[in-house]
Design a protein around this motif. Structure first.
Motif, PDB file in Angstrom:
ATOM      1  N   ASP A 176      36.470  50.603   8.810  1.00 32.68           N
ATOM      2  CA  ASP A 176      37.590  51.287   9.448  1.00 32.68           C
ATOM      3  C   ASP A 176      37.983  52.547   8.674  1.00 32.68           C
ATOM      4  O   ASP A 176      38.214  53.605   9.255  1.00 32.68           O
ATOM      5  N   GLN A 177      38.055  52.422   7.340  1.00 36.30           N
ATOM      6  CA  GLN A 177      38.421  53.578   6.522  1.00 36.30           C
ATOM      7  C   GLN A 177      37.346  54.656   6.590  1.00 36.30           C
ATOM      8  O   GLN A 177      37.651  55.852   6.617  1.00 36.30           O
ATOM      9  N   SER A 178      36.087  54.226   6.624  1.00 36.91           N
ATOM     10  CA  SER A 178      34.987  55.193   6.716  1.00 36.91           C
ATOM     11  C   SER A 178      35.054  55.950   8.038  1.00 36.91           C
ATOM     12  O   SER A 178      34.872  57.177   8.086  1.00 36.91           O
ATOM     13  N   ILE A 179      35.315  55.226   9.123  1.00 37.87           N
ATOM     14  CA  ILE A 179      35.438  55.867  10.435  1.00 37.87           C
ATOM     15  C   ILE A 179      36.625  56.818  10.453  1.00 37.87           C
ATOM     16  O   ILE A 179      36.556  57.917  11.032  1.00 37.87           O
ATOM     17  N   MET A 180      37.709  56.419   9.813  1.00 38.11           N
ATOM     18  CA  MET A 180      38.893  57.277   9.757  1.00 38.11           C
ATOM     19  C   MET A 180      38.566  58.600   9.065  1.00 38.11           C
ATOM     20  O   MET A 180      38.900  59.690   9.573  1.00 38.11           O
ATOM     21  N   LEU A 181      37.922  58.547   7.897  1.00 37.59           N
ATOM     22  CA  LEU A 181      37.568  59.770   7.181  1.00 37.59           C
ATOM     23  C   LEU A 181      36.576  60.606   7.990  1.00 37.59           C
ATOM     24  O   LEU A 181      36.721  61.831   8.092  1.00 37.59           O
ATOM     25  N   ALA A 182      35.569  59.942   8.565  1.00 32.77           N
ATOM     26  CA  ALA A 182      34.573  60.659   9.366  1.00 32.77           C
ATOM     27  C   ALA A 182      35.230  61.381  10.539  1.00 32.77           C
ATOM     28  O   ALA A 182      34.876  62.521  10.865  1.00 32.77           O
ATOM     29  N   SER A 183      36.196  60.729  11.173  1.00 31.40           N
ATOM     30  CA  SER A 183      36.903  61.334  12.304  1.00 31.40           C
ATOM     31  C   SER A 183      37.698  62.561  11.852  1.00 31.40           C
ATOM     32  O   SER A 183      37.725  63.586  12.550  1.00 31.40           O
ATOM     33  N   LEU A 184      38.339  62.458  10.694  1.00 35.24           N
ATOM     34  CA  LEU A 184      39.104  63.588  10.172  1.00 35.24           C
ATOM     35  C   LEU A 184      38.193  64.773   9.873  1.00 35.24           C
ATOM     36  O   LEU A 184      38.530  65.930  10.165  1.00 35.24           O
ATOM     37  N   ILE A 185      37.033  64.503   9.294  1.00 32.93           N
ATOM     38  CA  ILE A 185      36.078  65.572   8.983  1.00 32.93           C
ATOM     39  C   ILE A 185      35.608  66.248  10.262  1.00 32.93           C
ATOM     40  O   ILE A 185      35.596  67.486  10.375  1.00 32.93           O
ATOM     41  N   GLN A 186      35.225  65.447  11.248  1.00 35.29           N
ATOM     42  CA  GLN A 186      34.758  66.011  12.511  1.00 35.29           C
ATOM     43  C   GLN A 186      35.857  66.808  13.206  1.00 35.29           C
ATOM     44  O   GLN A 186      35.589  67.853  13.811  1.00 35.29           O
ATOM     45  N   ASN A 187      37.083  66.328  13.140  1.00 34.60           N
ATOM     46  CA  ASN A 187      38.199  67.052  13.761  1.00 34.60           C
ATOM     47  C   ASN A 187      38.387  68.420  13.116  1.00 34.60           C
ATOM     48  O   ASN A 187      38.658  69.414  13.810  1.00 34.60           O
ATOM     49  N   LYS A 188      38.266  68.482  11.797  1.00 32.16           N
ATOM     50  CA  LYS A 188      38.411  69.767  11.106  1.00 32.16           C
ATOM     51  C   LYS A 188      37.288  70.724  11.504  1.00 32.16           C
ATOM     52  O   LYS A 188      37.527  71.905  11.762  1.00 32.16           O
ATOM     53  N   PHE A 189      36.064  70.221  11.535  1.00 28.25           N
ATOM     54  CA  PHE A 189      34.937  71.066  11.943  1.00 28.25           C
ATOM     55  C   PHE A 189      35.146  71.603  13.368  1.00 28.25           C
ATOM     56  O   PHE A 189      34.890  72.772  13.651  1.00 28.25           O
ATOM     57  N   THR A 190      35.602  70.720  14.251  1.00 30.28           N
ATOM     58  CA  THR A 190      35.691  71.055  15.671  1.00 30.28           C
ATOM     59  C   THR A 190      36.858  71.986  15.974  1.00 30.28           C
ATOM     60  O   THR A 190      36.695  73.005  16.656  1.00 30.28           O
ATOM     61  N   HIS A 191      38.035  71.632  15.466  1.00 32.97           N
ATOM     62  CA  HIS A 191      39.234  72.386  15.839  1.00 32.97           C
ATOM     63  C   HIS A 191      39.477  73.608  14.964  1.00 32.97           C
ATOM     64  O   HIS A 191      39.951  74.638  15.451  1.00 32.97           O
ATOM     65  N   SER A 192      39.155  73.510  13.684  1.00 37.13           N
ATOM     66  CA  SER A 192      39.391  74.644  12.789  1.00 37.13           C
ATOM     67  C   SER A 192      38.233  75.643  12.805  1.00 37.13           C
ATOM     68  O   SER A 192      38.451  76.854  12.773  1.00 37.13           O
ATOM     69  N   LEU A 193      37.009  75.133  12.843  1.00 38.78           N
ATOM     70  CA  LEU A 193      35.839  76.007  12.768  1.00 38.78           C
ATOM     71  C   LEU A 193      35.148  76.235  14.104  1.00 38.78           C
ATOM     72  O   LEU A 193      34.222  77.034  14.198  1.00 38.78           O
ATOM     73  N   LYS A 194      35.578  75.489  15.120  1.00 40.86           N
ATOM     74  CA  LYS A 194      34.982  75.608  16.468  1.00 40.86           C
ATOM     75  C   LYS A 194      33.489  75.283  16.462  1.00 40.86           C
ATOM     76  O   LYS A 194      32.716  75.840  17.232  1.00 40.86           O
ATOM     77  N   ARG A 195      33.087  74.359  15.578  1.00 40.82           N
ATOM     78  CA  ARG A 195      31.690  73.928  15.576  1.00 40.82           C
ATOM     79  C   ARG A 195      31.471  72.899  16.687  1.00 40.82           C
ATOM     80  O   ARG A 195      32.402  72.173  17.063  1.00 40.82           O
ATOM     81  N   LYS A 196      30.274  72.835  17.191  1.00 41.79           N
ATOM     82  CA  LYS A 196      29.967  71.842  18.221  1.00 41.79           C
ATOM     83  C   LYS A 196      30.101  70.446  17.620  1.00 41.79           C
ATOM     84  O   LYS A 196      29.520  70.153  16.568  1.00 41.79           O
ATOM     85  N   ASN A 197      30.845  69.576  18.297  1.00 40.22           N
ATOM     86  CA  ASN A 197      31.117  68.234  17.785  1.00 40.22           C
ATOM     87  C   ASN A 197      30.095  67.241  18.325  1.00 40.22           C
ATOM     88  O   ASN A 197      30.099  66.907  19.510  1.00 40.22           O
TER      89      ASN A 197
END
Length: 365
Positions: A176-197
């Protein structure tokens, strides 16, 4: 004979992992310990898409992430490598375990013969499709470059789906904690950097299996995609990727520091709930994250009957509830068809989560 080899590998890797794990309360002086792992190194360049070297890019990103995190007096950063050297996969896990780390973050760059591009972050688990298996196989094949790899990994074959499947969900208590961190990383890539998710995914990476803490493997993009490769090889790209990873780690840490210790369940009643008999209940966990979502079908790709549980600082989302394991397997398949390919079954006894294997033993007795 093949099954025997797989079981031998599982037994060996468990012993190897926990023999390398030594609690040392003075090691971090009470700080939040983050182990940063730059993939590949030395005589292992990683992928060479468009002439770029994965090992060099991963190291530059990791060093920048560490530099920023070290500005926080509450965080201790440990590196599996800080220069261009080759480190065995099992040694990377030993470094994290001996440090009694709170997080393990492994950084890589992807490649593919197609025009695939975008970021994806992996946690340990079963690969639900051929693509995830191919990514894991490529990263795991590094063991062939290690001395005595047959001894160190007890016959593990990264080209065998059965071998990779043998390490599934060994990190269940940290998933659960691993998924939480992974989700946060992907959210930053997607919303801040506009990278394809490309999403948060599960696959059988040896380097994640070796660790006994929340762990993720970040594929920062595809070097084989010309535009993305040039971006990742640039100082600007490396800085932006590093910033996003740092922000995600800090957000994860802050969510733990809040220590709400709340445990509540929110149910969506748009679908009739089965009358539960017995004290064992199976559910399909489809997601987990730092932020609460309404348990409405529009938030879960049309799935009805989703419940939300807040366990500490992590919100967990479940599809269905049944004392019938065959029925819950069917719901797991439904969730996968809707796109939740990393969903998995969990079990509760009298309201407390228990290991699935124990629940199945009880259910069959």
């Amino acid at each position: 004979m093949k099954t025997h080899r797989v079981l031998l590998f599982v037994s060996f890797i468990i012993v190897l992992t926990f023999s390398s794990f030594k609690k040392d309360q003075d090691f971090s002086n009470g700080k939040f310990v983050v182990v940063l792992d730059a993939g590949h190194g030395g005589h292992d360049p990683g992928n060479l898409g468009n002439g770029y070297k994965e090992k060099d890019i991963a190291l530059k990103i990791v060093l920048e992430v560490g530099k920023q995190l070290e500005k926080n007096p509450d965080i201790k950063v440990i590196y599996t490598r800080k220069k261009d050297v080759f480190i065995d996969l099992f040694v990377r896990g030993q470094i994290a375990n001996k440090a009694n780390a709170d997080l393990f973050v492994s950084v890589h760059c992807n490649s593919h013969k197609s025009q695939a591009h975008g970021t994806e972050t992996f946690v340990l688990g079963t690969h639900r499709n051929e693509t995830n298996f191919e990514v894991a196989k490529k990263e795991n094949s590094v063991i062939f470059l290690e001395n005595d790899y047959e001894k160190n990994y007890a016959g593990f074959d990264p080209n065998s789906p059965e071998s990779v499947m043998s390490i599934l969900l060994s990190q269940e208590e940290y998933l659960d904690q691993s998924i939480m961190l992974a989700s946060l990383i992907q959210n930053k890539f997607t919303h801040s950097l506009k990278r394809k998710n490309r999403g948060v995914k599960q696959a059988g990476f040896i380097v994640l299996h070796q660790t006994v803490m929340p762990s993720v493997l970040v594929e920062t993009g595809f070097l084989s995609y010309k535009k993305e490769g040039a971006y990742l090889n640039s100082k600007k790209g490396q800085q932006q990727i590093s910033n996003s990873i740092v922000k995600a780690i800090l957000e994860y840490k802050n969510s733990l520091d809040e220590n709400v210790n709340d445990y509540s369940v929110v149910n969506d009643t748009t679908k009739p709930v089965e009358t539960i008999t017995g004290d064992i209940i199976f559910k399909v966990q489809i997601a987990a994250g730092a932020n609460p979502l309404e348990t409405k079908p529009y938030n879960f790709k049309g799935l009805e009957g989703v419940s939300r549980l807040k366990d500490g600082n992590v919100y967990k989302y479940f599809y269905g509830a049944s004392s019938n394991y065959d029925k819950i397997k069917g719901l797991e398949a439904e969730a996968a068809e809707k796109g939740y390919t990393s969903s998995f079954i969990v079990a509760f006894k009298n309201g407390e989560k228990i290991a699935l294997v124990d629940a199945l033993k009880t259910a069959t007795n």
